[in-house]
Design a protein around this motif. Structure first.
Motif, PDB file in Angstrom:
ATOM      1  N   GLU A  26       0.752  -1.128  -0.001  1.00 27.39           N
ATOM      2  CA  GLU A  26      -0.065  -0.140  -0.018  1.00 27.39           C
ATOM      3  C   GLU A  26       0.980   1.061   0.162  1.00 27.39           C
ATOM      4  OE1 GLU A  26      -3.661  -0.275   2.559  1.00 27.39           O
ATOM      5  OE2 GLU A  26      -2.817  -1.936   3.104  1.00 27.39           O
ATOM      6  N   PHE A  27       0.356   2.283  -0.618  1.00 30.41           N
ATOM      7  CA  PHE A  27       0.973   3.432  -0.541  1.00 30.41           C
ATOM      8  C   PHE A  27       0.039   4.691  -0.764  1.00 30.41           C
ATOM      9  CE2 PHE A  27       0.158   3.131  -5.178  1.00 30.41           C
ATOM     10  CZ  PHE A  27       0.132   4.335  -5.485  1.00 30.41           C
ATOM     11  N   ILE A  28       0.713   5.767  -0.350  1.00 28.18           N
ATOM     12  CA  ILE A  28      -0.156   7.077  -0.347  1.00 28.18           C
ATOM     13  C   ILE A  28       0.458   7.937  -1.117  1.00 28.18           C
ATOM     14  CG2 ILE A  28      -1.337   9.274   0.857  1.00 28.18           C
ATOM     15  CD1 ILE A  28      -2.328   6.608   1.822  1.00 28.18           C
ATOM     16  N   GLY A  29       0.037   8.298  -2.438  1.00 26.65           N
ATOM     17  CA  GLY A  29       0.663   9.117  -3.423  1.00 26.65           C
ATOM     18  C   GLY A  29      -0.242  10.387  -3.626  1.00 26.65           C
ATOM     19  N   ARG A  30       0.345  11.010  -4.907  1.00 26.80           N
ATOM     20  CA  ARG A  30      -0.604  12.404  -5.433  1.00 26.80           C
ATOM     21  C   ARG A  30      -1.982  12.093  -5.267  1.00 26.80           C
ATOM     22  NH1 ARG A  30       3.251  14.792  -9.626  1.00 26.80           N
ATOM     23  NH2 ARG A  30       1.382  15.763 -10.069  1.00 26.80           N
ATOM     24  N   SER A  31      -2.249  10.909  -5.868  1.00 24.54           N
ATOM     25  CA  SER A  31      -3.759  10.782  -6.004  1.00 24.54           C
ATOM     26  C   SER A  31      -4.383   9.947  -5.056  1.00 24.54           C
ATOM     27  CB  SER A  31      -3.775   9.894  -7.630  1.00 24.54           C
ATOM     28  OG  SER A  31      -3.212   8.852  -7.390  1.00 24.54           O
ATOM     29  N   GLY A  32      -3.870   9.932  -3.756  1.00 29.39           N
ATOM     30  CA  GLY A  32      -4.421   9.362  -2.746  1.00 29.39           C
ATOM     31  C   GLY A  32      -3.766   8.046  -2.429  1.00 29.39           C
ATOM     32  N   PRO A  33      -4.740   7.143  -1.631  1.00 28.75           N
ATOM     33  CA  PRO A  33      -4.061   5.772  -1.388  1.00 28.75           C
ATOM     34  C   PRO A  33      -4.138   4.912  -2.543  1.00 28.75           C
ATOM     35  CG  PRO A  33      -6.283   6.215  -0.471  1.00 28.75           C
ATOM     36  CD  PRO A  33      -5.974   7.358  -1.234  1.00 28.75           C
ATOM     37  N   GLY A  34      -3.432   3.944  -2.664  1.00 34.74           N
ATOM     38  CA  GLY A  34      -3.174   2.983  -4.077  1.00 34.74           C
ATOM     39  C   GLY A  34      -2.566   1.653  -3.429  1.00 34.74           C
ATOM     40  N   VAL A  35      -2.033   1.062  -4.359  1.00 31.87           N
ATOM     41  CA  VAL A  35      -1.407  -0.384  -4.207  1.00 31.87           C
ATOM     42  C   VAL A  35      -0.239  -0.409  -5.453  1.00 31.87           C
ATOM     43  CG1 VAL A  35      -1.350  -2.914  -4.332  1.00 31.87           C
ATOM     44  CG2 VAL A  35      -3.210  -1.510  -3.094  1.00 31.87           C
ATOM     45  N   GLN A  36       0.981  -0.529  -4.953  1.00 37.78           N
ATOM     46  CA  GLN A  36       1.771  -0.576  -5.944  1.00 37.78           C
ATOM     47  C   GLN A  36       2.258  -2.379  -5.923  1.00 37.78           C
ATOM     48  OE1 GLN A  36       3.785   1.929  -7.565  1.00 37.78           O
ATOM     49  NE2 GLN A  36       4.456  -0.048  -8.581  1.00 37.78           N
ATOM     50  N   ALA A  37       2.047  -2.867  -7.120  1.00 38.82           N
ATOM     51  CA  ALA A  37       2.339  -4.235  -7.291  1.00 38.82           C
ATOM     52  C   ALA A  37       3.251  -4.561  -8.330  1.00 38.82           C
ATOM     53  CB  ALA A  37       0.883  -5.083  -7.490  1.00 38.82           C
ATOM     54  N   ARG A  38       3.891  -5.889  -8.081  1.00 42.57           N
ATOM     55  CA  ARG A  38       4.504  -6.256  -9.393  1.00 42.57           C
ATOM     56  C   ARG A  38       3.848  -7.803  -9.360  1.00 42.57           C
ATOM     57  NH1 ARG A  38      10.684  -6.455  -9.812  1.00 42.57           N
ATOM     58  NH2 ARG A  38       9.962  -5.590 -11.980  1.00 42.57           N
ATOM     59  N   VAL A  39       3.430  -8.076 -10.568  1.00 43.47           N
ATOM     60  CA  VAL A  39       2.613  -9.164 -10.960  1.00 43.47           C
ATOM     61  C   VAL A  39       3.161 -10.092 -11.906  1.00 43.47           C
ATOM     62  CG1 VAL A  39       0.507  -8.235  -9.998  1.00 43.47           C
ATOM     63  CG2 VAL A  39       0.999  -8.095 -12.472  1.00 43.47           C
ATOM     64  N   PRO A  40       3.133 -11.708 -11.703  1.00 43.46           N
ATOM     65  CA  PRO A  40       3.900 -12.462 -12.689  1.00 43.46           C
ATOM     66  C   PRO A  40       2.930 -12.579 -14.035  1.00 43.46           C
ATOM     67  CG  PRO A  40       3.040 -13.567 -10.865  1.00 43.46           C
ATOM     68  CD  PRO A  40       2.828 -12.253 -10.640  1.00 43.46           C
ATOM     69  N   VAL A  41       3.462 -12.392 -15.082  1.00 41.42           N
ATOM     70  CA  VAL A  41       2.556 -12.543 -16.269  1.00 41.42           C
ATOM     71  C   VAL A  41       3.490 -13.673 -17.234  1.00 41.42           C
ATOM     72  CG1 VAL A  41       1.467 -10.164 -16.098  1.00 41.42           C
ATOM     73  CG2 VAL A  41       3.900 -10.401 -17.252  1.00 41.42           C
ATOM     74  N   VAL A  42       2.604 -13.883 -18.177  1.00 42.89           N
ATOM     75  CA  VAL A  42       3.169 -14.808 -19.230  1.00 42.89           C
ATOM     76  C   VAL A  42       2.984 -13.958 -20.702  1.00 42.89           C
ATOM     77  CG1 VAL A  42       2.974 -17.114 -20.401  1.00 42.89           C
ATOM     78  CG2 VAL A  42       2.681 -16.926 -18.140  1.00 42.89           C
ATOM     79  N   THR A  43       4.167 -13.719 -21.449  1.00 36.96           N
ATOM     80  CA  THR A  43       3.912 -12.905 -22.770  1.00 36.96           C
ATOM     81  C   THR A  43       3.458 -13.854 -23.652  1.00 36.96           C
ATOM     82  OG1 THR A  43       6.267 -13.753 -23.625  1.00 36.96           O
ATOM     83  CG2 THR A  43       5.943 -11.701 -21.851  1.00 36.96           C
ATOM     84  N   SER A  44       3.038 -13.077 -24.867  1.00 40.39           N
ATOM     85  CA  SER A  44       2.304 -13.792 -25.947  1.00 40.39           C
ATOM     86  C   SER A  44       3.502 -14.845 -26.299  1.00 40.39           C
ATOM     87  CB  SER A  44       2.036 -12.799 -27.135  1.00 40.39           C
ATOM     88  OG  SER A  44       3.090 -12.238 -27.567  1.00 40.39           O
ATOM     89  N   GLU A  45       4.704 -14.826 -26.123  1.00 41.81           N
ATOM     90  CA  GLU A  45       5.704 -15.730 -26.749  1.00 41.81           C
ATOM     91  C   GLU A  45       5.886 -16.869 -25.667  1.00 41.81           C
ATOM     92  OE1 GLU A  45       6.609 -12.330 -26.255  1.00 41.81           O
ATOM     93  OE2 GLU A  45       6.026 -11.670 -28.587  1.00 41.81           O
ATOM     94  N   GLY A  46       5.142 -16.805 -24.764  1.00 37.87           N
ATOM     95  CA  GLY A  46       5.126 -17.759 -23.687  1.00 37.87           C
ATOM     96  C   GLY A  46       6.376 -17.476 -22.499  1.00 37.87           C
ATOM     97  N   ALA A  47       7.085 -16.542 -22.381  1.00 38.29           N
ATOM     98  CA  ALA A  47       8.044 -15.997 -21.563  1.00 38.29           C
ATOM     99  C   ALA A  47       7.319 -15.643 -20.316  1.00 38.29           C
ATOM    100  CB  ALA A  47       8.928 -14.982 -22.158  1.00 38.29           C
ATOM    101  N   ASN A  48       7.857 -16.018 -19.081  1.00 40.19           N
ATOM    102  CA  ASN A  48       7.535 -15.682 -17.751  1.00 40.19           C
ATOM    103  C   ASN A  48       8.162 -14.274 -17.579  1.00 40.19           C
ATOM    104  OD1 ASN A  48       5.853 -17.645 -17.141  1.00 40.19           O
ATOM    105  ND2 ASN A  48       7.509 -19.024 -16.635  1.00 40.19           N
ATOM    106  N   LYS A  49       7.417 -13.307 -17.255  1.00 38.86           N
ATOM    107  CA  LYS A  49       8.003 -11.992 -16.684  1.00 38.86           C
ATOM    108  C   LYS A  49       7.135 -11.462 -15.650  1.00 38.86           C
ATOM    109  CE  LYS A  49      10.107 -10.741 -20.921  1.00 38.86           C
ATOM    110  NZ  LYS A  49      10.687  -9.500 -21.432  1.00 38.86           N
ATOM    111  N   VAL A  50       7.579 -10.360 -14.958  1.00 38.47           N
ATOM    112  CA  VAL A  50       7.238  -9.746 -13.822  1.00 38.47           C
ATOM    113  C   VAL A  50       6.688  -8.365 -14.549  1.00 38.47           C
ATOM    114  CG1 VAL A  50       7.336  -8.715 -11.613  1.00 38.47           C
ATOM    115  CG2 VAL A  50       8.328 -10.835 -12.063  1.00 38.47           C
ATOM    116  N   GLN A  51       5.259  -7.810 -14.026  1.00 44.58           N
ATOM    117  CA  GLN A  51       5.082  -6.512 -14.610  1.00 44.58           C
ATOM    118  C   GLN A  51       4.664  -5.691 -13.453  1.00 44.58           C
ATOM    119  OE1 GLN A  51       1.517  -6.577 -16.978  1.00 44.58           O
ATOM    120  NE2 GLN A  51       1.690  -4.555 -17.706  1.00 44.58           N
TER     121      GLN A  51
END
Length: 79
Positions: free
Chosen positions: A14-39
């Motif tokens: 959780e964070f408080i930024g200029r636009s108010g409270p929010g969530v900063q996250a890093r989520v695992p994703v699979v690209t269209s080429e099938g590679a595992n990355k973090v976004q």
């Protein structure tokens, strides 16, 4: 939201930024080429009597410490 991101293998803080409270996250994703990355993702929201507006930001505006004006300075006119 925090628990769901973490349960799926990501990180979330959780964070408080200029636009108010929010969530900063890093989520695992699979690209269209099938590679595992973090976004990088930033979840922000605003609410009022009887309404809720939630936004999901990706790209450079979601990177931790980003100062992109459009993603950090969001506000509703009249608030």
């Amino acid at each position: 939201m925090l628990a769901r991101v973490r349960r799926n293998g990501g990180t979330a803080e959780e964070f408080i930024g200029r636009s108010g409270p929010g969530v900063q996250a890093r989520v695992p994703v699979v690209t269209s080429e099938g590679a595992n990355k973090v976004q990088d993702v930033r979840f922000v929201g605003l609410d009022g009597p009887g309404w809720l507006l939630r936004g999901t930001i990706t790209g450079t505006g979601a990177v931790p410490g980003s100062t992109d004006a459009w993603s950090c300075g969001m506000r509703l006119v009249g608030r």
